[in-house]
Design an enzyme around this catalytic site. Structure first.
Site, PDB file in Angstrom:
ATOM      1  N   GLY A   1       0.844  -1.213   0.000  1.00 54.63           N
ATOM      2  CA  GLY A   1       0.000   0.000   0.000  1.00 54.63           C
ATOM      3  C   GLY A   1       0.868   1.248   0.000  1.00 54.63           C
TER       4      GLY A   1
ATOM      5  N   LYS B   1       2.418   1.659  -3.401  1.00 53.82           N
ATOM      6  CA  LYS B   1       1.429   2.143  -4.375  1.00 53.82           C
ATOM      7  C   LYS B   1       1.242   3.657  -4.217  1.00 53.82           C
ATOM      8  CE  LYS B   1      -3.428   1.501  -5.528  1.00 53.82           C
ATOM      9  NZ  LYS B   1      -4.683   0.882  -5.082  1.00 53.82           N
TER      10      LYS B   1
ATOM     11  N   TYR C   1       4.759 -19.969   8.516  1.00 53.26           N
ATOM     12  CA  TYR C   1       5.846 -19.258   7.831  1.00 53.26           C
ATOM     13  C   TYR C   1       5.756 -19.492   6.318  1.00 53.26           C
ATOM     14  CZ  TYR C   1      10.714 -17.868   6.805  1.00 53.26           C
ATOM     15  OH  TYR C   1      11.850 -17.279   6.296  1.00 53.26           O
TER      16      TYR C   1
ATOM     17  N   THR D   1      20.913 -18.604   4.894  1.00 56.81           N
ATOM     18  CA  THR D   1      22.016 -17.637   4.929  1.00 56.81           C
ATOM     19  C   THR D   1      22.498 -17.489   6.368  1.00 56.81           C
ATOM     20  OG1 THR D   1      21.115 -16.525   3.008  1.00 56.81           O
ATOM     21  CG2 THR D   1      22.647 -15.259   4.343  1.00 56.81           C
TER      22      THR D   1
HETATM   23  P1  NAD Z   1      15.881 -12.057  11.768  1.00 56.47           P
HETATM   24  O1  NAD Z   1      14.926 -12.751  12.694  1.00 56.47           O
HETATM   25  O2  NAD Z   1      17.226 -11.746  12.271  1.00 56.47           O
HETATM   26  O3  NAD Z   1      15.264 -10.723  11.203  1.00 56.47           O
HETATM   27  C1  NAD Z   1      13.886 -10.470  11.128  1.00 56.47           C
HETATM   28  C2  NAD Z   1      13.638  -9.092  11.703  1.00 56.47           C
HETATM   29  O4  NAD Z   1      12.239  -8.773  11.583  1.00 56.47           O
HETATM   30  C3  NAD Z   1      13.978  -8.999  13.191  1.00 56.47           C
HETATM   31  O5  NAD Z   1      14.730  -7.846  13.439  1.00 56.47           O
HETATM   32  C4  NAD Z   1      12.615  -8.938  13.869  1.00 56.47           C
HETATM   33  O6  NAD Z   1      12.651  -8.249  15.100  1.00 56.47           O
HETATM   34  C5  NAD Z   1      11.793  -8.211  12.811  1.00 56.47           C
HETATM   35  N1  NAD Z   1      10.344  -8.445  12.922  1.00 56.47           N
HETATM   36  C6  NAD Z   1       9.703  -9.631  13.110  1.00 56.47           C
HETATM   37  N2  NAD Z   1       8.386  -9.431  13.144  1.00 56.47           N
HETATM   38  C7  NAD Z   1       8.179  -8.096  12.956  1.00 56.47           C
HETATM   39  C8  NAD Z   1       7.026  -7.274  12.913  1.00 56.47           C
HETATM   40  N3  NAD Z   1       5.799  -7.789  13.064  1.00 56.47           N
HETATM   41  N4  NAD Z   1       7.185  -5.938  12.729  1.00 56.47           N
HETATM   42  C9  NAD Z   1       8.433  -5.398  12.588  1.00 56.47           C
HETATM   43  N5  NAD Z   1       9.562  -6.126  12.639  1.00 56.47           N
HETATM   44  C10 NAD Z   1       9.433  -7.476  12.823  1.00 56.47           C
HETATM   45  O7  NAD Z   1      15.963 -12.993  10.471  1.00 56.47           O
HETATM   46  P2  NAD Z   1      16.778 -12.802   9.119  1.00 56.47           P
HETATM   47  O8  NAD Z   1      17.504 -14.048   8.882  1.00 56.47           O
HETATM   48  O9  NAD Z   1      17.512 -11.506   9.127  1.00 56.47           O
HETATM   49  O10 NAD Z   1      15.591 -12.743   8.055  1.00 56.47           O
HETATM   50  C11 NAD Z   1      15.196 -11.545   7.428  1.00 56.47           C
HETATM   51  C12 NAD Z   1      14.173 -11.858   6.352  1.00 56.47           C
HETATM   52  O11 NAD Z   1      14.746 -12.722   5.373  1.00 56.47           O
HETATM   53  C13 NAD Z   1      12.930 -12.554   6.886  1.00 56.47           C
HETATM   54  O12 NAD Z   1      11.797 -12.065   6.218  1.00 56.47           O
HETATM   55  C14 NAD Z   1      13.158 -14.005   6.518  1.00 56.47           C
HETATM   56  O13 NAD Z   1      11.945 -14.699   6.314  1.00 56.47           O
HETATM   57  C15 NAD Z   1      13.939 -13.865   5.216  1.00 56.47           C
HETATM   58  N6  NAD Z   1      14.764 -15.058   4.976  1.00 56.47           N
HETATM   59  C16 NAD Z   1      15.916 -15.265   5.677  1.00 56.47           C
HETATM   60  C17 NAD Z   1      16.641 -16.422   5.455  1.00 56.47           C
HETATM   61  C18 NAD Z   1      17.934 -16.699   6.167  1.00 56.47           C
HETATM   62  O14 NAD Z   1      18.505 -17.771   5.973  1.00 56.47           O
HETATM   63  N7  NAD Z   1      18.489 -15.807   6.963  1.00 56.47           N
HETATM   64  C19 NAD Z   1      16.197 -17.375   4.531  1.00 56.47           C
HETATM   65  C20 NAD Z   1      14.997 -17.143   3.866  1.00 56.47           C
HETATM   66  C21 NAD Z   1      14.295 -15.971   4.076  1.00 56.47           C
END
Ligand code: NAD
Ligand code: UDP
Length: 325
Positions: A105, A108, A148, A178
């Site tokens: 949103g 957009k 998820y 990662t």
């Molecule tokens: P992480 O848990 O360190 O980072 C996620 C961040 O989002 C955290 O800082 C958390 O506090 C914040 N967060 C969670 N819910 C929230 C909300 N409702 N409002 C605001 N902030 C919120 O994990 P990451 O590994 O850094 O992952 C980052 C993104 O990458 C995620 O979306 C994850 O699904 C995606 N991802 C990561 C991997 C990996 O291997 N690291 C793989 C696939 C996808």
């Protein structure tokens, strides 16, 4: 050539990947707004940026609407470690779906470009190996990982519908496992668990028989791919796999971490969690072709850097985000 300075929002910007992304974008001179509710992270990941004039930190939960004026949005807000996203599965689904609606949103309204951090989990327990973007996946929609996996799948649907119906300029990346410095020491993911256990000479908790596989990408490589995708020509919106195709069994990972950490830890087996994917390896042909991207950091080198980081932090300063780590 002078580069245009953009106003860039990074949701989940204080997290593991988000904080590295903020580092890069701030260094490039952009005006960066980091938004986070600190569910699975802490301010220390971005504290070094707080004095920078082109960095701003907002505590906000992305399940609630927010009004900002920006040129680009990287949507990373979502717990990523199985134990923590399963702690409050309804909230996890809300974060993916309502978070997507809110950033779309905003995009957009502002005519901003918006990138979704999707995941290899959209392929579930894959029957096609390695996974290409055209594979539609094998997800158990009522299983413990569904909050998820299905949340991320629904978010991709929203991105493509906003793109088709509202001409929002989108990018979708599917990130494969990662790892690297600033992973939360109690996030429960395999690399952080094994390193934390190894440097304390505690038993390494291997789930199942350790024959299932993952392909591990070092954070610097991933952030490079993420920024390349945001800057890709507008006719390439993805989804595109980003990950390291070098595949290892989890037992091999355990042995490598013990060796590199010079640890006396022994490997102990534990029950395999439900719906744990048996194999995972990205096909990155599309990223190679469209983005000229491929990872450069071998596993041993990335693990050494991550072990060094874990040795440098005081584990006592971190609290586990949920009891499930
Ligand atoms: P992480 O848990 O360190 O980072 C996620 C961040 O989002 C955290 O800082 C958390 O506090 C914040 N967060 C969670 N819910 C929230 C909300 N409702 N409002 C605001 N902030 C919120 O994990 P990451 O590994 O850094 O992952 C980052 C993104 O990458 C995620 O979306 C994850 O699904 C995606 N991802 C990561 C991997 C990996 O291997 N690291 C793989 C696939 C996808
Ligand atoms: N795993 C393990 N021991 C741990 C944590 C995880 O053996 O202490 C396994 C887990 O069962 C999975 C793999 O390592 O097969 C990767 O788990 P992670 O939680 O890092 O990510 P995901 O399952 O989402 O890929």
């Amino acid at each position: 050539m002078t580069q245009t300075i953009k106003r860039i929002l990074v949701t989940g910007g204080a997290g593991f990947l988000g904080s590295h992304l903020c580092d890069r974008l701030v260094a490039l001179g952009h005006d960066v707004i980091c938004l986070d509710n600190f569910f699975t992270s802490q301010k220390s990941n971005v504290v070094h940026l707080l004095q920078r004039p082109n960095f701003e930190l907002i505590r906000h939960d992305i399940t609630h609407d927010i009004w900002l004026e920006v040129d680009e949005i990287y949507n990373l807000a979502c717990p990523a470690a199985p134990g923590h996203y399963q702690y409050n599965p309804i909230k996890t689904m809300k974060t993916s779906v309502m978070g997507a609606i809110h950033v779309l949103g905003m995009a957009k309204r502002c005519r901003a470009k918006v990138l979704q951090a999707s995941t290899s989990e959209v392929y579930g327990d894959p029957e096609v190996h390695p996974q290409t973007e055209s594979y539609r996946g094998n997800v158990n929609c009522i299983g413990t990982r569904a909050c998820y996996d299905e949340g991320k799948r629904a978010a991709e649907t929203l991105f493509f519908d906003y793109h088709r119906h509202n001409r929002v300029n989108i990018r979708v990346i599917r990130i494969f496992n990662t790892y690297g410095p600033r992973m939360h020491p109690y996030d429960g993911r395999v690399v952080s668990n094994f390193i934390r256990q190894a440097i304390r000479h505690e038993p390494i908790t291997l789930f199942g028989d350790g024959r299932h596989t993952r392909s591990f990408c070092f954070v610097d490589d991933l952030i490079d791919g993420m920024i390349r995708m945001m800057n890709a020509p507008d006719d390439f919106v993805g989804p595109v796999n980003l990950g390291n195709p070098d595949e290892f069994t989890i037992r091999q990972l355990a042995e490598k971490v013990v060796e590199l950490a010079g640890s006396s830890s022994v490997i102990e087996t534990r029950p395999l969690p439900s719906d744990d994917p048996t194999q995972r390896q990205p096909d990155i042909s599309l990223a190679r072709e469209k983005l000229g991207w491929e990872p450069r950091t071998p596993l041993a080198e990335g693990l050494r850097k991550t072990i060094e980081y874990f040795r440098s932090i005081d584990l006592g300063h971190f609290r586990a985000p949920t009891p499930n780590f």
